[in-house]
Design a protein around this motif. Structure first.
Motif, short mmCIF file in Angstrom:
data_model
loop_
_atom_site.label_atom_id
_atom_site.label_comp_id
_atom_site.label_asym_id
_atom_site.label_seq_id
_atom_site.Cartn_x
_atom_site.Cartn_y
_atom_site.Cartn_z
N ARG A 3 0.87 -1.18 0.00
CA ARG A 3 0.00 0.00 0.00
C ARG A 3 0.90 1.23 0.00
O ARG A 3 1.73 1.38 0.88
N VAL A 4 0.71 2.08 -0.98
CA VAL A 4 1.51 3.30 -1.08
C VAL A 4 0.59 4.50 -0.92
O VAL A 4 -0.22 4.78 -1.81
N PRO A 5 0.70 5.22 0.19
CA PRO A 5 -0.12 6.42 0.37
C PRO A 5 0.18 7.45 -0.71
O PRO A 5 1.32 7.53 -1.19
N HIS A 6 -0.83 8.22 -1.11
CA HIS A 6 -0.63 9.29 -2.08
C HIS A 6 0.04 10.47 -1.38
O HIS A 6 -0.59 11.47 -1.06
N ALA A 7 1.32 10.33 -1.10
CA ALA A 7 2.11 11.38 -0.45
C ALA A 7 3.51 11.32 -1.03
O ALA A 7 4.07 10.23 -1.22
N THR A 8 4.06 12.46 -1.31
CA THR A 8 5.39 12.55 -1.89
C THR A 8 6.41 11.77 -1.05
O THR A 8 6.48 11.94 0.16
N GLY A 9 7.15 10.91 -1.72
CA GLY A 9 8.22 10.17 -1.06
C GLY A 9 7.81 8.86 -0.41
O GLY A 9 8.68 8.14 0.11
N SER A 10 6.53 8.51 -0.43
CA SER A 10 6.09 7.27 0.23
C SER A 10 6.77 6.03 -0.33
O SER A 10 7.25 5.19 0.42
N LEU A 11 6.81 5.92 -1.64
CA LEU A 11 7.43 4.75 -2.25
C LEU A 11 8.94 4.74 -1.97
O LEU A 11 9.50 3.69 -1.66
N ALA A 12 9.56 5.90 -2.05
CA ALA A 12 11.00 5.98 -1.77
C ALA A 12 11.31 5.52 -0.35
O ALA A 12 12.28 4.78 -0.13
N LYS A 13 10.48 5.90 0.61
CA LYS A 13 10.70 5.49 2.00
C LYS A 13 10.56 3.97 2.15
O LYS A 13 11.36 3.34 2.84
N ALA A 14 9.56 3.40 1.51
CA ALA A 14 9.36 1.95 1.59
C ALA A 14 10.53 1.21 0.95
O ALA A 14 11.04 0.24 1.51
N MET A 15 10.95 1.67 -0.22
CA MET A 15 12.06 1.00 -0.91
C MET A 15 13.36 1.13 -0.11
O MET A 15 14.16 0.21 -0.07
N HIS A 16 13.55 2.26 0.56
CA HIS A 16 14.73 2.44 1.39
C HIS A 16 14.77 1.39 2.51
O HIS A 16 15.83 0.86 2.84
N GLN A 17 13.62 1.10 3.09
CA GLN A 17 13.56 0.08 4.15
C GLN A 17 14.00 -1.28 3.62
O GLN A 17 14.68 -2.04 4.32
#
Length: 147
Positions: A79-93
């Motif tokens: 689940r990716v919230p519609h907020a800038t950087g959400s996917l980047a944060k998840a991928m960083h984890q």
């Protein structure tokens, strides 16, 4: 722990010839199988069609009856919230957790989006994401998305 939240993806290897995609899509439609999300990657000789469908086992059976070989693969629908950087944060984890993602594609789903992730360690992907405050779709939620 996380493996119970995997989603089954229906994958079809397509020869790169006129009408082949149409045959697959028509067979699924005739069989009453809804396509929730898809990705089509191709080269000059072949293509790989990857789909999240309403009923992956039925989809595979319908295609088999039409002489089309398909396989089921476990993937994770983040689940990716519609907020800038959400996917980047998840991928960083996942980078921090040293998990390799083989491929990814996405689809919008109302209040959030989904990123379909393929890894050889789907359970670890789910555990890392959930442990970092992210959520994943259950199989039932993913198969009904956009319906």
């Amino acid at each position: 722990m996380g493996i119970s939240n995997t989603v089954q993806q229906l994958s079809v290897f397509l020869e790169n010839r006129e009408g082949r995609l149409d045959e697959v899509l028509a067979a699924l439609a005739k069989g009453g199988v809804n396509i929730v999300a898809l990705s089509l990657a191709d080269t000059s000789e072949y293509g790989m069609l990857r789909m999240i469908v309403s009923d992956p086992h039925k989809g595979r059976m319908v295609l088999k009856e039409e002489g089309i070989t398909a396989m089921l693969t476990d993937v994770v629908a983040l689940r990716v919230p519609h907020a800038t950087g959400s996917l980047a944060k998840a991928m960083h984890q996942l980078v921090e957790g040293e998990v390799n993602i083989e491929y990814m594609y996405a689809f919008a789903n109302g209040s959030d989006a989904a990123a379909v992730l393929k890894s050889d360690e789907p359970g670890r992907v789910i555990d890392i994401l959930k442990g970092s405050g992210f959520d994943v779709y259950t199989a039932d939620e993913a198969y009904r998305a956009n319906v």
